[in-house]
Each structure stands twice: as structure tokens, then as C-alpha cells.
Design a protein around this motif. Structure first.
Motif, short mmCIF file in Angstrom:
data_model
loop_
_atom_site.label_atom_id
_atom_site.label_comp_id
_atom_site.label_asym_id
_atom_site.label_seq_id
_atom_site.Cartn_x
_atom_site.Cartn_y
_atom_site.Cartn_z
N SER A 190 16.21 0.73 83.84
CA SER A 190 16.46 2.05 84.38
C SER A 190 15.38 3.04 83.91
O SER A 190 14.85 3.84 84.69
CB SER A 190 17.86 2.49 83.93
N TYR A 232 12.38 2.22 82.88
CA TYR A 232 11.11 1.77 83.45
C TYR A 232 10.94 2.30 84.88
O TYR A 232 9.88 2.81 85.26
CB TYR A 232 11.05 0.26 83.42
N LEU A 233 12.02 2.19 85.67
CA LEU A 233 11.94 2.65 87.06
C LEU A 233 11.71 4.16 87.12
O LEU A 233 10.98 4.65 87.97
CB LEU A 233 13.22 2.27 87.81
N GLU A 250 10.13 5.88 84.84
CA GLU A 250 8.73 6.08 84.45
C GLU A 250 7.79 5.88 85.63
O GLU A 250 6.87 6.64 85.85
CB GLU A 250 8.35 5.03 83.40
N LEU A 251 8.05 4.80 86.40
CA LEU A 251 7.24 4.51 87.58
C LEU A 251 7.21 5.72 88.51
O LEU A 251 6.17 6.08 89.04
CB LEU A 251 7.85 3.35 88.36
N ASP A 252 8.36 6.30 88.68
CA ASP A 252 8.52 7.45 89.54
C ASP A 252 7.63 8.60 89.09
O ASP A 252 6.93 9.21 89.90
CB ASP A 252 9.98 7.91 89.46
N GLN A 283 4.98 8.42 87.22
CA GLN A 283 3.57 8.05 87.40
C GLN A 283 3.13 8.28 88.83
O GLN A 283 2.05 8.78 89.09
CB GLN A 283 3.37 6.57 87.06
N GLN A 284 4.01 7.90 89.76
CA GLN A 284 3.64 8.04 91.17
C GLN A 284 3.49 9.49 91.56
O GLN A 284 2.60 9.83 92.32
CB GLN A 284 4.69 7.36 92.04
N ASP A 295 0.79 1.79 94.34
CA ASP A 295 1.84 0.77 94.41
C ASP A 295 1.35 -0.62 93.98
O ASP A 295 2.11 -1.43 93.50
CB ASP A 295 2.39 0.67 95.83
N ARG A 296 0.05 -0.85 94.19
CA ARG A 296 -0.46 -2.18 93.88
C ARG A 296 -0.45 -2.48 92.39
O ARG A 296 -0.38 -3.60 91.98
CB ARG A 296 -1.90 -2.31 94.40
N ASP A 297 -0.52 -1.44 91.59
CA ASP A 297 -0.57 -1.68 90.16
C ASP A 297 0.20 -0.58 89.41
O ASP A 297 -0.40 0.28 88.79
CB ASP A 297 -2.02 -1.73 89.68
N PRO A 298 1.51 -0.66 89.51
CA PRO A 298 2.31 0.42 88.92
C PRO A 298 2.55 0.22 87.43
O PRO A 298 3.24 1.02 86.81
CB PRO A 298 3.62 0.31 89.69
N ASN A 299 2.00 -0.85 86.86
CA ASN A 299 2.42 -1.19 85.50
C ASN A 299 1.48 -0.72 84.41
O ASN A 299 1.79 -0.79 83.24
CB ASN A 299 2.58 -2.70 85.39
N ARG A 300 0.32 -0.28 84.80
CA ARG A 300 -0.59 0.26 83.79
C ARG A 300 -0.05 1.62 83.34
O ARG A 300 0.35 2.43 84.19
CB ARG A 300 -1.98 0.47 84.40
#
Lengths: 166, 124
Positions: free
Chosen positions: B99, B101-102, B104-106, B108-109, B117-122
Motif C-alpha cells: 500500500s 509502495y503504490l 509512493e509510485l503515485d 513519483q508520477q 511507467d516503464r521504470d517506476p521502481n527507481r
């Protein structure tokens, strides 16, 4: 709701219940389904969230296709590495997947069984339902009753009390 | 111990009468008739439950003494105690982390635009 559902310690965010021989976890994530799918299937994403607090996960294998193998190693400072592993049985992006989820229990050997994940999109959010099949109703019930006593096996008197409550 | 033995252990524990027998034995040795006393059950009925517990390695019965007292064999129980609880904690805590992590992704975007989207993990 089916009559066989029994709550097994749900928290504010996650429902945990048994249904027959299955142990089910359900939680709604505030993210669209594609993202949730990716979090489960991207080997770079897994180490970011997989495993208990304070653990590090190393993805050793992740061959996402039916018959493909997966293997994650969980590392923590206070114990030996624990390997989780199995095989993908069904892969249906982004709706869900099924795999075998195994891990070695010290002195016992591999434990676990098939697990099914269903991802449902609800208004831009995603409900994840994980269903682990741990064996027969009896096996799950027995396993859960050992969990009840896991907290304190210091004296057999305490165990006796817990078993008596059973 | 193999997974089969473990299944036998769990199956043995699933029955409330058998858990009650174990609870009684946790206080000390007992004969079959002593074990039968609190239950509305015949001696053969209790013996049947004891056999299941013995097969699962949870109860041992003396061979020498005439009255053949039963006693608890704690090891299998100790070994299996809590593996489902471990499994439960694993998923509860993983879901909690997922939860975060998701979320955080948001973030970052939003800061980096929609094309990562291709590399959301850095880390951002």
C-alpha cells in the motif's frame, strides 16, 4: 458471504478469514489495477514491498508463465534466510494469477499450497483477494489452533489453558 | 517430520475432544479411563481419539505398566506451532508495505510526469 467464513484476525485494513480449507486475505489498494498487477509481476518492484517489516527480499527467479518457477529469498538480520518458492499455474493479466506458494519450516520441510490472487478494479481502486489453500478444513483448523498457542509455549500449563478454550 | 505427518498433526488437532485430551495431558500423565471421565464417551470412543493422537505423534502410551498411562509428546506441536500465524503475518505486513509502495509510485508520477511507467521502481 457464505456461512463457512470465519474471521481469523482481520485488521482495520485487511480482512482475514477462513472459508473451508482456504485462508483468505482481502484488501483494497488505492491504485488502478494495472499498477497493482505490475507491483506483483515486476522483479524490481517485489523487493520494494514483499515480506514482513524489516526484511529484505531478493528475487532469484520469476518466470511469469504457466509452468514457470519463482523463488524469493527473504533476509533479516536476526535469522537465517528463508526461501519462498513455487510455480506459476495460471497467469491472467491484469485480472489475477495462481501459483504454488511454498516455504520451508525448520524441522518440518516444505509447507504451503496453491494460492490464487484476484485483482478487481473498483472506481480506480483495486481489491486484491489472496486465497491460500492450506489443505482440508481439518488441516487448516488444526494449523490455526497451533497458531493460537504459538505466542507462549513456555509452560505446558499455559498451553493447557489455550487448548481447553479451543 | 514430513508434510504428511504434519497434516496428521493438524487433523488430530482439529477435533475439540482431542484438544481437550491434550489439555488434560498437559497437566500430567493419565490413564484411558481417567481421560474418559470428563467426557460423555465410552472407553472405545476415547481410545479411537487416542489412536489418532498417537499416530500424529502427539501422545505416547506406556508399554510396561498394566494401566498404560498416556502422556503428551510436545515436540510435534512445538514444531508446527505458529506456521499459519507466520503466513498470516507475512501477508498482512506485505499488504501494508504494498500500500505504501503504490502510494509512493503515485507521488513519483505526479512529480515526474506520466511517461515513467516503464521504470517506476527507481527512487525519484
Amino acid at each position: 458471504m457464505t456461512a463457512t467464513r470465519i474471521d481469523r484476525g482481520s485488521t482495520e485494513t485487511t480482512s482475514v478469514y477462513s472459508d473451508g480449507g482456504d485462508l483468505v486475505f482481502e484488501r483494497i489498494f488505492d491504485a488502478p489495477r494495472d499498477k497493482v498487477w505490475k507491483a506483483f509481476m515486476d522483479p524490481e518492484a517485489i523487493p520494494r514491498w514483499w515480506g514482513k517489516h524489516g526484511t529484505t527480499t531478493i528475487v532469484e527467479a520469476m518466470d511469469v508463465r504457466p509452468g514457470g518457477k519463482w523463488r524469493y529469498v527473504s533476509r533479516a538480520g536476526d535469522r537465517d534466510d528463508v526461501a519462498f518458492y513455487g510455480e506459476y499455474l495460471e497467469v491472467d493479466p491484469p485480472q489475477g494469477f495462481k501459483w504454488t506458494f511454498m516455504f520451508d519450516v525448520e524441522g518440518v520441510g516444505p509447507m504451503g499450497g496453491p494460492e490464487t490472487y484476484v485483482f478487481e478494479e473498483i472506481d480506480g481502486r483495486t481489491r486484491v483477494t489472496s486465497t491460500g489453500h492450506m489443505g482440508s478444513v481439518d488441516v487448516l483448523e488444526g494449523a490455526l489452533s497451533t497458531g493460537m498457542v504459538a505466542g507462549g509455549l513456555e509452560t505446558w500449563d499455559r498451553l493447557a489453558e489455550l487448548l481447553a478454550k479451543g | 517430520m514430513t508434510t504428511d505427518t504434519l497434516s496428521a498433526t493438524f487433523a488430530a488437532l482439529a477435533d475439540p475432544t482431542r484438544r481437550a485430551i491434550l489439555a488434560r495431558l498437559a497437566h500430567g500423565e493419565a490413564t484411558v479411563s481417567e481421560l474418559a471421565a470428563p467426557f460423555d464417551m465410552s472407553l472405545p470412543g476415547i481410545s479411537k481419539h487416542l489412536k489418532v493422537l498417537q499416530r500424529a505423534g502427539l501422545v505416547e502410551q506406556g508399554r510396561q505398566a498394566q494401566w498404560r498411562p498416556c502422556r503428551l509428546a510436545p515436540e510435534p506441536l512445538r514444531e508446527v506451532a505458529g506456521w499459519v500465524e507466520q503466513y498470516r503475518q507475512h501477508w498482512e505486513e506485505s499488504f501494508e508495505r504494498l500500500s505504501h509502495y503504490l502510494r509512493e509510485l503515485d507521488t513519483q508520477q505526479q512529480t515526474k510526469g506520466d511517461d515513467d511507467d516503464r521504470d517506476p521502481n527507481r527512487p525519484g
